[in-house]
Design a protein around this motif. Structure first.
Motif, PDB file in Angstrom:
ATOM      1  N   ILE A  68       0.833  -1.204   0.000  1.00 23.83           N
ATOM      2  CA  ILE A  68       0.000   0.000   0.000  1.00 23.83           C
ATOM      3  C   ILE A  68       0.873   1.262   0.000  1.00 23.83           C
ATOM      4  N   ASN A  69       1.893   1.275   0.856  1.00 23.72           N
ATOM      5  CA  ASN A  69       2.787   2.435   0.920  1.00 23.72           C
ATOM      6  C   ASN A  69       3.554   2.618  -0.387  1.00 23.72           C
ATOM      7  N   TYR A  70       3.947   1.499  -1.007  1.00 25.89           N
ATOM      8  CA  TYR A  70       4.673   1.593  -2.273  1.00 25.89           C
ATOM      9  C   TYR A  70       3.790   2.204  -3.357  1.00 25.89           C
ATOM     10  N   ILE A  71       2.521   1.775  -3.428  1.00 22.28           N
ATOM     11  CA  ILE A  71       1.604   2.317  -4.431  1.00 22.28           C
ATOM     12  C   ILE A  71       1.447   3.825  -4.253  1.00 22.28           C
ATOM     13  N   GLN A  72       1.215   4.253  -3.009  1.00 20.10           N
ATOM     14  CA  GLN A  72       1.022   5.683  -2.755  1.00 20.10           C
ATOM     15  C   GLN A  72       2.290   6.477  -3.046  1.00 20.10           C
ATOM     16  N   LYS A  73       3.418   5.975  -2.602  1.00 11.72           N
ATOM     17  CA  LYS A  73       4.675   6.704  -2.795  1.00 11.72           C
ATOM     18  C   LYS A  73       5.021   6.814  -4.274  1.00 11.72           C
ATOM     19  N   THR A  74       4.788   5.729  -5.023  1.00 12.09           N
ATOM     20  CA  THR A  74       5.158   5.727  -6.439  1.00 12.09           C
ATOM     21  C   THR A  74       4.234   6.600  -7.267  1.00 12.09           C
ATOM     22  N   LEU A  75       2.919   6.443  -7.077  1.00 10.13           N
ATOM     23  CA  LEU A  75       1.975   7.170  -7.918  1.00 10.13           C
ATOM     24  C   LEU A  75       1.834   8.632  -7.514  1.00 10.13           C
ATOM     25  N   GLU A  76       2.182   8.977  -6.276  1.00  9.05           N
ATOM     26  CA  GLU A  76       2.117  10.371  -5.858  1.00  9.05           C
ATOM     27  C   GLU A  76       3.405  11.123  -6.173  1.00  9.05           C
ATOM     28  N   ASN A  77       4.380  10.414  -6.726  1.00  8.67           N
ATOM     29  CA  ASN A  77       5.635  11.044  -7.137  1.00  8.67           C
ATOM     30  C   ASN A  77       5.493  11.493  -8.584  1.00  8.67           C
ATOM     31  N   ASP A  78       5.353  12.769  -8.795  1.00  7.36           N
ATOM     32  CA  ASP A  78       5.119  13.295 -10.145  1.00  7.36           C
ATOM     33  C   ASP A  78       6.345  13.169 -11.033  1.00  7.36           C
ATOM     34  N   GLU A  79       7.494  12.829 -10.438  1.00 11.04           N
ATOM     35  CA  GLU A  79       8.710  12.715 -11.234  1.00 11.04           C
ATOM     36  C   GLU A  79       8.869  11.335 -11.849  1.00 11.04           C
ATOM     37  N   VAL A  80       8.012  10.381 -11.442  1.00 13.46           N
ATOM     38  CA  VAL A  80       8.107   9.038 -11.999  1.00 13.46           C
ATOM     39  C   VAL A  80       7.719   9.078 -13.471  1.00 13.46           C
ATOM     40  N   LEU A  81       8.606   8.652 -14.325  1.00 17.85           N
ATOM     41  CA  LEU A  81       8.357   8.673 -15.761  1.00 17.85           C
ATOM     42  C   LEU A  81       8.453   7.265 -16.312  1.00 17.85           C
ATOM     43  N   LEU A  82       7.652   6.992 -17.328  1.00 16.93           N
ATOM     44  CA  LEU A  82       7.718   5.705 -18.007  1.00 16.93           C
ATOM     45  C   LEU A  82       8.826   5.722 -19.044  1.00 16.93           C
ATOM     46  N   PRO A  83       9.333   4.552 -19.396  1.00 13.00           N
ATOM     47  CA  PRO A  83      10.291   4.507 -20.501  1.00 13.00           C
ATOM     48  C   PRO A  83       9.677   5.082 -21.766  1.00 13.00           C
ATOM     49  N   SER A  84      10.426   5.911 -22.455  1.00  8.66           N
ATOM     50  CA  SER A  84       9.897   6.517 -23.672  1.00  8.66           C
ATOM     51  C   SER A  84       9.933   5.514 -24.815  1.00  8.66           C
ATOM     52  N   LEU A  85       9.057   5.694 -25.775  1.00  7.83           N
ATOM     53  CA  LEU A  85       9.037   4.841 -26.956  1.00  7.83           C
ATOM     54  C   LEU A  85      10.252   5.167 -27.819  1.00  7.83           C
ATOM     55  N   ARG A  86      11.099   4.157 -28.033  1.00  6.31           N
ATOM     56  CA  ARG A  86      12.324   4.390 -28.776  1.00  6.31           C
ATOM     57  C   ARG A  86      12.253   3.665 -30.114  1.00  6.31           C
ATOM     58  N   GLU A  87      12.593   4.353 -31.172  1.00  8.40           N
ATOM     59  CA  GLU A  87      12.637   3.711 -32.473  1.00  8.40           C
ATOM     60  C   GLU A  87      13.912   2.894 -32.639  1.00  8.40           C
ATOM     61  N   THR A  88      14.950   3.266 -31.919  1.00  7.74           N
ATOM     62  CA  THR A  88      16.197   2.510 -31.968  1.00  7.74           C
ATOM     63  C   THR A  88      16.650   2.247 -30.547  1.00  7.74           C
ATOM     64  N   VAL A  89      17.572   1.328 -30.380  1.00  7.30           N
ATOM     65  CA  VAL A  89      18.115   1.046 -29.049  1.00  7.30           C
ATOM     66  C   VAL A  89      19.607   1.283 -29.073  1.00  7.30           C
TER      67      VAL A  89
END
Length: 443
Positions: free
Chosen positions: A87-108
């Motif tokens: 529960i604490n992990y969910i709140q801490k992670t989703l309430e952190n506005d700096e958490v970003l998903l990996p961007s879609l990359r056309e190349t690696v």
């Protein structure tokens, strides 16, 4: 200026997560309120999915620059989520506005991570392919610490994390990395496929393995149907997902409705695909029950326009079908639990190949020196594995090491197209139902 203003708005309205275990008898309710931004729905679903939580219901709304989602979730046993650490992990992670998903990359890129080297593979699926890949890695003294392998529509993709067998660390020597890349590429293209086989090394740190698999297979156009007759297998139309795409011209949305068999991570796979295809979900409803899932989304392209052509409509249906089918449990489930060692995967997959089995999907993991690998296998024609072959494999591998899980395929017919109804009917009710030529609304 627009970017700075958006940052100011987000700082003034930080994300808020409310987790409620009292309002619902059989599920934990998680409500997420936030300033809207592209990809936030996927971010939330990804966090819940990575915790192996089951989303039984969901209500999504993101109009007017504000994002509000409500999820009913349980653990894998169907119980409420009461673990305070989770529960604490969910709140801490989703309430952190700096958490970003990996961007879609056309190349690696070509850099290993600090802990392991991440290898991405894609090419034409064929019997024995995984065995050959594992043999090459073993010969090069690369130990596989975890991996995910998917096959779909005669295409194969894998994300494999390896370490040096002696140091237990990522492989950094450029010459060695070049050799790995060359030999694996040769394995992937040895059948002279017209499509280009690909082998690459991922950038460090931020690659989400399952999302990356969706991106690899999407880029490889696995959503294009192949002739099942060529594989000796007749496609079971009853098991295919039922997907419909309609216009909601009154509100300038495109409506997508989907019925399919329910399974873990289904919502993640759908949202991942829509996000990577550059669509935004403005409203949505998800319901599951009796092994069936119903999903309804009101979407637009990121440019603000709904789907405008029949070709685009067909492509969306194809891509969503592929997203649902990629992770579907096809074949007999075999679970390997034993001490990890160099060449273990090579030996196991060689035994599969020698017994004329094809690996349709695999999840490889190691922890504390123990290997726990799950394989979904069929015979070379795509049909179920017979008991005699299973007994032979278990005898070669070891009865206490390889566990067989007989999961009968559910053959219940999915509802026909004409029975689908809008769950959001009252919210977006159009003036004339004749324009949609569809179905009745819920009232």
């Amino acid at each position: 200026m627009d970017d700075e203003y958006a940052k100011l708005i987000r700082r003034m309205n930080p994300p808020r997560v409310v987790i409620d275990n009292d309002s619902c008898e059989d599920a934990t309710i998680i409500q997420v309120d936030s300033v809207n931004k592209h990809g936030i729905l996927l971010q939330v679903v990804q966090v819940l999915t990575d915790l192996n939580l089951v989303i039984t219901k969901a209500y999504i709304s993101s109009d007017g620059g504000w994002f509000m989602d409500v999820f009913n979730v349980t653990d894998q046993d169907g119980n409420k989520v009461r673990d305070e650490e989770i529960i604490n992990y969910i709140q801490k992670t989703l309430e952190n506005d700096e958490v970003l998903l990996p961007s879609l990359r056309e190349t690696v890129g070509l850099m290993p991570s600090e802990e392991h080297t991440s290898i991405e593979l894609s090419g034409t699926d064929r019997p024995g392919l995984l065995s050959e890949v594992c043999a090459v890695l073993a010969d090069l003294r690369c130990n596989v610490v975890n991996a995910a392998i998917w096959t779909h529509n005669a295409r194969a993709a894998a994300v494999v994390h390896v370490v040096d067998n002696i140091t237990g660390c990522a492989i950094e020597d450029p010459k060695r990395l070049a050799t790995i890349k060359k030999l694996l590429h040769n394995v992937l293209k040895c059948n002279n496929d017209l499509k280009t086989a690909k082998m690459a090394l991922s950038p460090p740190g931020f690659t989400h393995r399952e999302r990356r698999l969706h991106q690899i297979m999407f880029a490889d156009r696995d959503y294009v149907k192949v002739r099942r007759a060529e594989q000796g297998k007749v496609e079971d139309l009853k098991s295919s997902p039922c997907i419909n795409v309609y216009d909601c011209s009154e509100k300038d949305y495109t409506v997508i409705t989907m019925r399919s068999r329910d399974r873990p991570k289904l919502l993640f796979d759908i949202v991942c695909t829509l996000t990577d295809m550059q669509y935004v979900v403005f409203h949505g409803v998800v319901h599951t029950g009796k092994k069936e899932a119903y999903q309804e989304f009101y979407i637009r392209h990121v440019d603000g326009l709904p789907i405008s052509s029949e070709a685009e409509r067909d492509r969306v249906i194809q891509c969503l079908e592929a997203a649902i089918e990629r992770r579907a449990s096809e074949g007999l489930e075999l679970e390997l639990c034993t001490e990890d060692r160099l060449g273990l995967l090579s030996d196991i997959t060689r035994i599969f190949r020698e017994n004329s089995l094809c690996v349709k999907r695999a999840e490889i993991s190691t922890e504390g020196g123990k290997a726990r690998d799950i394989f979904y296998v069929t015979d070379v024609t795509g049909n179920p594995v017979d008991q005699k072959t299973v007994d032979s494999i278990c005898e070669q591998v070891g009865q206490n090491i390889l566990h067989v899980k007989w999961n009968p395929c559910h053959s219940a017919k999915l509802p026909e197209e004409g029975t689908i109804s809008y769950l959001f009917g009252n919210l977006f009710k159009v003036r004339t139902l004749q324009n949609l030529n569809l179905m009745k609304y819920y009232t």
